[in-house]
Design a protein around this motif. Sequence first.
Motif, short mmCIF file in Angstrom:
data_model
loop_
_atom_site.label_atom_id
_atom_site.label_comp_id
_atom_site.label_asym_id
_atom_site.label_seq_id
_atom_site.Cartn_x
_atom_site.Cartn_y
_atom_site.Cartn_z
N ASP A 65 0.87 -1.17 0.00
CA ASP A 65 0.00 0.00 0.00
C ASP A 65 0.91 1.22 0.00
N ALA A 66 1.00 1.89 -1.14
CA ALA A 66 1.92 3.01 -1.31
C ALA A 66 1.65 4.17 -0.35
N THR A 67 0.44 4.26 0.19
CA THR A 67 0.10 5.37 1.09
C THR A 67 0.26 4.99 2.57
N ALA A 68 0.51 3.71 2.85
CA ALA A 68 0.56 3.24 4.24
C ALA A 68 1.83 3.72 4.95
N LYS A 69 1.66 3.97 6.23
CA LYS A 69 2.79 4.32 7.09
C LYS A 69 3.04 3.21 8.11
N ALA A 70 2.19 2.18 8.07
CA ALA A 70 2.29 1.06 9.01
C ALA A 70 2.00 -0.24 8.27
N ILE A 71 2.39 -1.34 8.84
CA ILE A 71 1.99 -2.65 8.35
C ILE A 71 0.57 -2.87 8.87
N VAL A 72 -0.35 -3.25 8.01
CA VAL A 72 -1.75 -3.39 8.40
C VAL A 72 -2.19 -4.84 8.22
N LEU A 73 -2.70 -5.43 9.30
CA LEU A 73 -3.21 -6.80 9.29
C LEU A 73 -4.71 -6.75 9.11
N VAL A 104 2.73 -8.21 18.38
CA VAL A 104 3.93 -7.96 17.58
C VAL A 104 4.62 -6.70 18.07
N ALA A 105 5.90 -6.82 18.31
CA ALA A 105 6.68 -5.66 18.73
C ALA A 105 8.02 -5.69 18.00
N VAL A 106 8.18 -4.79 17.06
CA VAL A 106 9.44 -4.62 16.35
C VAL A 106 9.76 -3.13 16.41
N GLU A 107 10.86 -2.81 17.04
CA GLU A 107 11.21 -1.40 17.22
C GLU A 107 11.28 -0.67 15.89
N GLY A 108 10.59 0.45 15.83
CA GLY A 108 10.60 1.28 14.64
C GLY A 108 9.54 0.92 13.60
N VAL A 109 8.70 -0.09 13.90
CA VAL A 109 7.67 -0.51 12.94
C VAL A 109 6.32 -0.50 13.63
N GLU A 110 5.38 0.22 13.04
CA GLU A 110 4.02 0.23 13.55
C GLU A 110 3.23 -0.87 12.86
N ASN A 156 -11.63 -21.79 3.79
CA ASN A 156 -12.48 -21.93 4.98
C ASN A 156 -12.01 -21.04 6.13
N GLY A 157 -11.62 -19.81 5.81
CA GLY A 157 -11.23 -18.86 6.84
C GLY A 157 -9.76 -18.87 7.20
N CYS A 158 -8.99 -19.74 6.56
CA CYS A 158 -7.55 -19.79 6.85
C CYS A 158 -6.78 -19.05 5.76
N ALA A 159 -6.67 -17.75 5.95
CA ALA A 159 -5.91 -16.91 5.03
C ALA A 159 -5.54 -15.64 5.79
N ALA A 160 -4.57 -14.93 5.26
CA ALA A 160 -4.14 -13.68 5.88
C ALA A 160 -3.83 -12.67 4.79
N LEU A 161 -4.13 -11.41 5.08
CA LEU A 161 -3.77 -10.31 4.19
C LEU A 161 -3.00 -9.29 5.02
N VAL A 162 -1.79 -9.01 4.57
CA VAL A 162 -0.92 -8.05 5.25
C VAL A 162 -0.58 -6.96 4.25
N HIS A 163 -1.06 -5.74 4.52
CA HIS A 163 -0.68 -4.59 3.70
C HIS A 163 0.63 -4.04 4.24
N VAL A 164 1.60 -3.84 3.36
CA VAL A 164 2.89 -3.30 3.79
C VAL A 164 3.14 -1.95 3.14
N SER A 210 15.50 -4.69 5.30
CA SER A 210 15.90 -5.55 6.42
C SER A 210 14.92 -5.44 7.59
N LEU A 211 14.46 -4.23 7.87
CA LEU A 211 13.51 -4.03 8.98
C LEU A 211 12.13 -4.55 8.61
N LEU A 212 11.69 -4.31 7.39
CA LEU A 212 10.41 -4.84 6.94
C LEU A 212 10.42 -6.37 6.98
N GLY A 213 11.50 -6.97 6.51
CA GLY A 213 11.63 -8.43 6.54
C GLY A 213 11.57 -8.98 7.95
N LYS A 214 12.26 -8.32 8.88
CA LYS A 214 12.23 -8.75 10.28
C LYS A 214 10.82 -8.65 10.84
#
Length: 143
Positions: free
Chosen positions: A2-10, A55-61, A85-93, A103-107
């Motif tokens: 998500d080009a406008t995102a400032k955080a990782i969104v679950l 989730v707690a990663v310093e510097g990442v919301e 059947n409900g087993c899926a995940a979407l993570v906007h980065v 490196s920080l996004l990967g972590k």
Amino acid sequence: MDATAKAIVLEQCGKNRGYRDADIRGFRPDRGVCLPHGPEVITSRVSMKTVSRRVAVEGVEVAFSRDAGRYVCDYTYYLSLHHGNGCAALVHVPPLSRWLPASLLGKALQVIIQEMLEEMRKPELKAWFAENSTLVIPAKGNL
């Protein structure tokens, strides 16, 4: 991404209706619907709210959302939730930047995935998953 995102969104759920925009190849769901006669909303069995809190990663919301928008991401997520059947995940980065190098996004993504797997290990989800999953046998040569 998500080009406008400032955080990782679950994202917690996918929605069936309201798709007006075409994707990059010009595909637009018929009448703006993912799955005719499908439920209006399908919720992931993974508690994204719980994962986002743990989730707690310093510097990442990391944020929680119940509305992924109405674009190709949510369309794909809805169908994945339906077929899985409900087993899926979407993570906007958010895009890579000085404040969020690869490196920080990967972590952060590694920690998020580990937390999602921990959620799936909860007894009630483990039992549900065992009853509702199918065995996948890799194609020859894909071992």
